[in-house]
Design a protein around this motif. Structure first.
Motif, PDB file in Angstrom:
ATOM      1  N   GLN A 194      -5.673  -7.378 -10.843  1.00 11.89           N
ATOM      2  CA  GLN A 194      -6.653  -7.091  -9.796  1.00 11.89           C
ATOM      3  C   GLN A 194      -6.406  -5.761  -9.092  1.00 11.89           C
ATOM      4  O   GLN A 194      -7.312  -5.218  -8.463  1.00 11.89           O
ATOM      5  N   LEU A 195      -5.182  -5.259  -9.182  1.00  8.35           N
ATOM      6  CA  LEU A 195      -4.825  -4.041  -8.464  1.00  8.35           C
ATOM      7  C   LEU A 195      -4.114  -3.097  -9.428  1.00  8.35           C
ATOM      8  O   LEU A 195      -3.017  -3.395  -9.920  1.00  8.35           O
ATOM      9  N   ALA A 196      -4.747  -1.963  -9.712  1.00  6.90           N
ATOM     10  CA  ALA A 196      -4.261  -1.077 -10.770  1.00  6.90           C
ATOM     11  C   ALA A 196      -2.842  -0.588 -10.531  1.00  6.90           C
ATOM     12  O   ALA A 196      -2.049  -0.455 -11.465  1.00  6.90           O
TER      13      ALA A 196
ATOM     14  N   HIS B 164      -9.967  -3.139   5.684  1.00  8.26           N
ATOM     15  CA  HIS B 164     -10.570  -3.022   4.353  1.00  8.26           C
ATOM     16  C   HIS B 164      -9.797  -3.924   3.389  1.00  8.26           C
ATOM     17  O   HIS B 164      -8.864  -3.466   2.728  1.00  8.26           O
ATOM     18  N   PRO B 165     -10.160  -5.207   3.308  1.00  8.79           N
ATOM     19  CA  PRO B 165      -9.417  -6.148   2.458  1.00  8.79           C
ATOM     20  C   PRO B 165      -9.404  -5.705   1.000  1.00  8.79           C
ATOM     21  O   PRO B 165     -10.389  -5.169   0.489  1.00  8.79           O
ATOM     22  N   VAL B 166      -8.297  -5.939   0.340  1.00 14.96           N
ATOM     23  CA  VAL B 166      -8.117  -5.560  -1.051  1.00 14.96           C
ATOM     24  C   VAL B 166      -7.668  -6.781  -1.836  1.00 14.96           C
ATOM     25  O   VAL B 166      -6.766  -7.510  -1.411  1.00 14.96           O
ATOM     26  N   GLU B 167      -8.310  -7.029  -2.982  1.00 16.57           N
ATOM     27  CA  GLU B 167      -7.901  -8.142  -3.831  1.00 16.57           C
ATOM     28  C   GLU B 167      -6.628  -7.780  -4.593  1.00 16.57           C
ATOM     29  O   GLU B 167      -6.348  -6.624  -4.861  1.00 16.57           O
ATOM     30  N   GLY B 168      -5.869  -8.813  -4.944  1.00 19.69           N
ATOM     31  CA  GLY B 168      -4.601  -8.595  -5.634  1.00 19.69           C
ATOM     32  C   GLY B 168      -3.453  -8.432  -4.657  1.00 19.69           C
ATOM     33  O   GLY B 168      -2.387  -7.936  -5.026  1.00 19.69           O
ATOM     34  N   THR B 169      -3.656  -8.864  -3.409  1.00 18.05           N
ATOM     35  CA  THR B 169      -2.643  -8.723  -2.368  1.00 18.05           C
ATOM     36  C   THR B 169      -2.322 -10.084  -1.768  1.00 18.05           C
ATOM     37  O   THR B 169      -2.794 -11.123  -2.242  1.00 18.05           O
ATOM     38  N   ILE B 170      -1.568 -10.084  -0.701  1.00 17.98           N
ATOM     39  CA  ILE B 170      -1.219 -11.310   0.021  1.00 17.98           C
ATOM     40  C   ILE B 170      -2.470 -12.067   0.468  1.00 17.98           C
ATOM     41  O   ILE B 170      -2.460 -13.291   0.545  1.00 17.98           O
TER      42      ILE B 170
ATOM     43  N   ALA C  32       4.065  -7.501  -3.756  1.00 16.96           N
ATOM     44  CA  ALA C  32       5.256  -7.854  -2.986  1.00 16.96           C
ATOM     45  C   ALA C  32       4.918  -8.771  -1.817  1.00 16.96           C
ATOM     46  O   ALA C  32       5.639  -9.738  -1.552  1.00 16.96           O
ATOM     47  N   GLY C  33       3.823  -8.466  -1.107  1.00 18.68           N
ATOM     48  CA  GLY C  33       3.438  -9.314   0.014  1.00 18.68           C
ATOM     49  C   GLY C  33       3.087 -10.717  -0.443  1.00 18.68           C
ATOM     50  O   GLY C  33       3.472 -11.712   0.182  1.00 18.68           O
TER      51      GLY C  33
ATOM     52  N   PRO D  17       0.805  -1.232   0.000  1.00 19.33           N
ATOM     53  CA  PRO D  17       0.000   0.000   0.000  1.00 19.33           C
ATOM     54  C   PRO D  17       0.830   1.270   0.000  1.00 19.33           C
ATOM     55  O   PRO D  17       0.324   2.345  -0.276  1.00 19.33           O
ATOM     56  N   VAL D  18       2.132   1.159   0.354  1.00 15.04           N
ATOM     57  CA  VAL D  18       3.035   2.306   0.317  1.00 15.04           C
ATOM     58  C   VAL D  18       4.309   1.879  -0.392  1.00 15.04           C
ATOM     59  O   VAL D  18       4.863   0.814  -0.093  1.00 15.04           O
ATOM     60  N   ALA D  19       4.770   2.685  -1.317  1.00 15.74           N
ATOM     61  CA  ALA D  19       5.974   2.345  -2.080  1.00 15.74           C
ATOM     62  C   ALA D  19       7.224   2.694  -1.285  1.00 15.74           C
ATOM     63  O   ALA D  19       8.017   3.555  -1.658  1.00 15.74           O
ATOM     64  N   ASP D  20       7.433   1.997  -0.151  1.00 15.60           N
ATOM     65  CA  ASP D  20       8.574   2.304   0.700  1.00 15.60           C
ATOM     66  C   ASP D  20       9.653   1.238   0.634  1.00 15.60           C
ATOM     67  O   ASP D  20      10.641   1.302   1.373  1.00 15.60           O
ATOM     68  N   GLY D  21       9.489   0.248  -0.248  1.00 20.95           N
ATOM     69  CA  GLY D  21      10.571  -0.679  -0.538  1.00 20.95           C
ATOM     70  C   GLY D  21      11.081  -1.478   0.637  1.00 20.95           C
ATOM     71  O   GLY D  21      12.307  -1.685   0.750  1.00 20.95           O
ATOM     72  N   ASP D  22      10.179  -1.984   1.495  1.00 23.16           N
ATOM     73  CA  ASP D  22      10.672  -2.736   2.656  1.00 23.16           C
ATOM     74  C   ASP D  22       9.876  -4.010   2.936  1.00 23.16           C
ATOM     75  O   ASP D  22      10.072  -4.631   3.990  1.00 23.16           O
ATOM     76  N   THR D  23       9.011  -4.432   2.022  1.00 24.51           N
ATOM     77  CA  THR D  23       8.188  -5.615   2.289  1.00 24.51           C
ATOM     78  C   THR D  23       9.040  -6.863   2.495  1.00 24.51           C
ATOM     79  O   THR D  23       8.794  -7.659   3.409  1.00 24.51           O
ATOM     80  N   GLY D  24      10.045  -7.067   1.653  1.00 29.02           N
ATOM     81  CA  GLY D  24      10.914  -8.231   1.807  1.00 29.02           C
ATOM     82  C   GLY D  24      11.660  -8.212   3.128  1.00 29.02           C
ATOM     83  O   GLY D  24      11.785  -9.237   3.809  1.00 29.02           O
TER      84      GLY D  24
END
Length: 538
Positions: free
Chosen positions: A175-177, A129-135, A187-188, A35-42
């Protein structure tokens, strides 16, 4: 669970997942745009699994000296608990809940498909608020694929779950624009595929084929997602706030509602009195305060998103900041003044009015002010003073400190050369990570949360509630200190009042040195107006 996933297999799963995330961490970080482009999911997933692995190793270490081996239920529950207390970021928090769901059904004797199904359900319930196209999508696809396997109690089900997760991951850009625009998969979800791949290897002994490329080769049409999506990083909240919380279910339900109104990307996972809270907000202090009202937050981590930081402020404003602190006792007042604070000396039984706090803010002659009330009863008074000062053009941040030791912790990290928001965040985190206690003498017989006390009894209060009733002040102080340190700590702050017996500070410091080797102690003289003893544990 299937017989193939025994305690040793869970241990191997942790080790292999940590190794795989270590290899793929940078790749996953590089595709982190939601949800945030902060480059730390991994990195966050790696740290979460590292904590889970440490918890599992602790279970095995406890059995090294005996003949018994740990049960698979104990090991997977330790894995889930370790992930919960060490969860980082949005995806790490969701992964912790997935593991909790698996652990829950392991104890009930479910097969892998049932465990994965429960894991996916719990994770989806934890997200506001669940979002499709995610983990979440990838987790559900893994559960569905496992359920459709011909032998759900064999490695075939694990392989099917992995294959289903890979297929779902490849479909996430459709699924996620935001993923489609960036040409990446989620990433998740990519991290979860890595974790499931480690499970395949732990159960079957064979490493599965790696998933497809993280970057998609061609753009795809973007259909409407199954549920409404949340805002993305651009123009989103400025801070990520994460903390562990000790609270009951009812309090957490209210907390969810309040945090949902403060920001987005809200995930609250856990149960049985211990929760991990994750949210993105603009007002980090309010998110922490909500946790304080719900229960006892600790291990508070607040991260400022660089993408939302905005331009640097005028350098001249960085020196025009002050801290206003309410204190009892000249000793505390001197200590706070040495740290650069403007103080308001509270009289016993007569808390200052909002007008006094406003006058102190004016006296500070600053364009930016951090206000430390240091008393629970002053919360609304301080809020009113802050509003009045803001109306006069002063930028005021109210940190809801409930004790002088929390105020001391906040002042210890105060850095006026930082950006105002960053300074407030650091001070709020330091205060929130400090548990507080105090000694008082009962004036009359009364009922307390620890039983009936008599006039003259020594009361030990933790976070405002009576926890210990004693006859001797020193003995009660020692008992209170042990209660505080029973849940951990790195630094003990002691503030001695004028009525404290001679030698109390030395006795308490010696007690900490002898019984808690990794804990440091610092002591201050508070003055005559301060209660006999204040204790802070960070």
């Amino acid at each position: 669970m299937p017989q193939s996933l025994d305690a040793s297999a869970v241990r191997a799963w942790c080790s292999l997942a940590l190794e795989a995330l270590g290899r793929e961490r940078e790749e996953i970080d590089a595709i982190n745009v939601y949800p945030v482009a902060d480059g730390d999911t991994g990195t966050n997933l790696y740290l979460t699994v590292e904590s889970a692995t440490q918890a599992v190793e602790a279970v095995f270490a406890a059995h090294e000296t005996g003949d018994s081996a740990p049960a698979v239920t104990d090991v997977i529950r330790a894995m889930a608990h370790g992930a919960l207390i060490g969860a980082r970021g949005n995806s790490g928090t969701i992964l912790a809940q997935l593991l909790r769901g698996m652990a829950e059904r392991t104890g009930g004797g479910d097969d892998l498909a049932g465990a994965l199904r429960r894991a996916a359900e719990l994770a989806r319930e934890a997200v506001a608020h669940p979002v499709e196209g995610t983990i979440l999508t990838v987790a559900r696809a893994a559960a569905d694929a496992a359920a459709g396997a011909s032998a759900s109690a064999s490695p075939d089900a694990v392989r099917a779950a992995y294959a289903g997760a890979c297929a779902a991951l490849e479909a996430t850009p459709g699924q996620l624009a935001v993923l489609d625009r960036a040409g990446v998969v989620d990433a998740g979800g990519r991290g979860l595929v890595t974790v499931l791949g480690a499970l395949v290897q732990a159960v079957s002994g064979e490493a599965p084929h790696a998933p497809g490329p993280a970057h998609t080769r061609t753009a795809r049409p973007v259909p409407q997602p199954a549920v409404a999506t949340e805002p993305c990083a651009d123009g989103g909240p400025a801070f990520e706030v994460i903390y562990l919380l000790e609270a009951d279910d009812e309090a957490v339900a209210h907390l969810r509602t309040r945090l949902d109104g403060l920001g987005d990307s809200l995930v609250v996972v856990g149960g049985d009195g211990l929760w991990n809270v994750h949210v993105h907000v603009d007002d980090a202090g309010a998110a922490v305060e909500a946790g304080v009202e719900a229960g006892r937050p600790y291990r508070i981590r607040i991260t400022h998103f660089d993408t939302a930081a905005g331009p640097d402020p005028d350098p001249r404003e960085q020196t025009q900041r002050a801290v206003v602190a309410v204190v009892q006792g000249e000793g505390l007042a001197d200590l706070c003044r040495q740290a650069g604070a403007t103080t308001v000396l509270a009289r016993p039984g007569e808390p200052p009015a909002s007008g006094e706090l406003v006058e102190a803010i004016r006296r500070a002659h600053a364009r930016e002010v951090v206000l430390l009330p240091n008393e629970t009863v002053l919360r609304h008074t301080a809020a009113a003073a802050a509003e009045q000062a803001r109306a006069e053009g002063v930028r005021v941040a109210l940190i809801p400190t409930r004790s002088a030791v929390q105020g001391i912790a906040a002042l210890a990290v105060h850095a006026p050369d930082r950006r105002f928001d960053e300074d407030v965040v650091a001070m709020t985190a330091a205060a929130g990570a400090t548990r507080y206690a105090e000694l008082a003498v009962a004036e009359r017989q009364s009922w307390t949360s620890a039983g009936v006390c008599q006039a003259g009894d020594v009361l030990g209060l933790i976070d405002g509630d009576v926890a210990v009733i004693g006859k001797d002040l020193t003995d009660t102080a020692l008992t209170l200190l042990d209660r505080m340190l029973s849940s951990g700590g790195e630094l003990v702050t002691l503030v001695l009042g004028g009525t404290a017996p001679e030698g109390l500070s030395a006795r308490l410091e010696s007690h900490v040195r002898e019984g808690y080797l990794a804990v440091d102690t610092v002591a201050y003289e508070g003055g005559d107006r301060v209660t006999p003893l204040l204790i802070g544990v960070e």
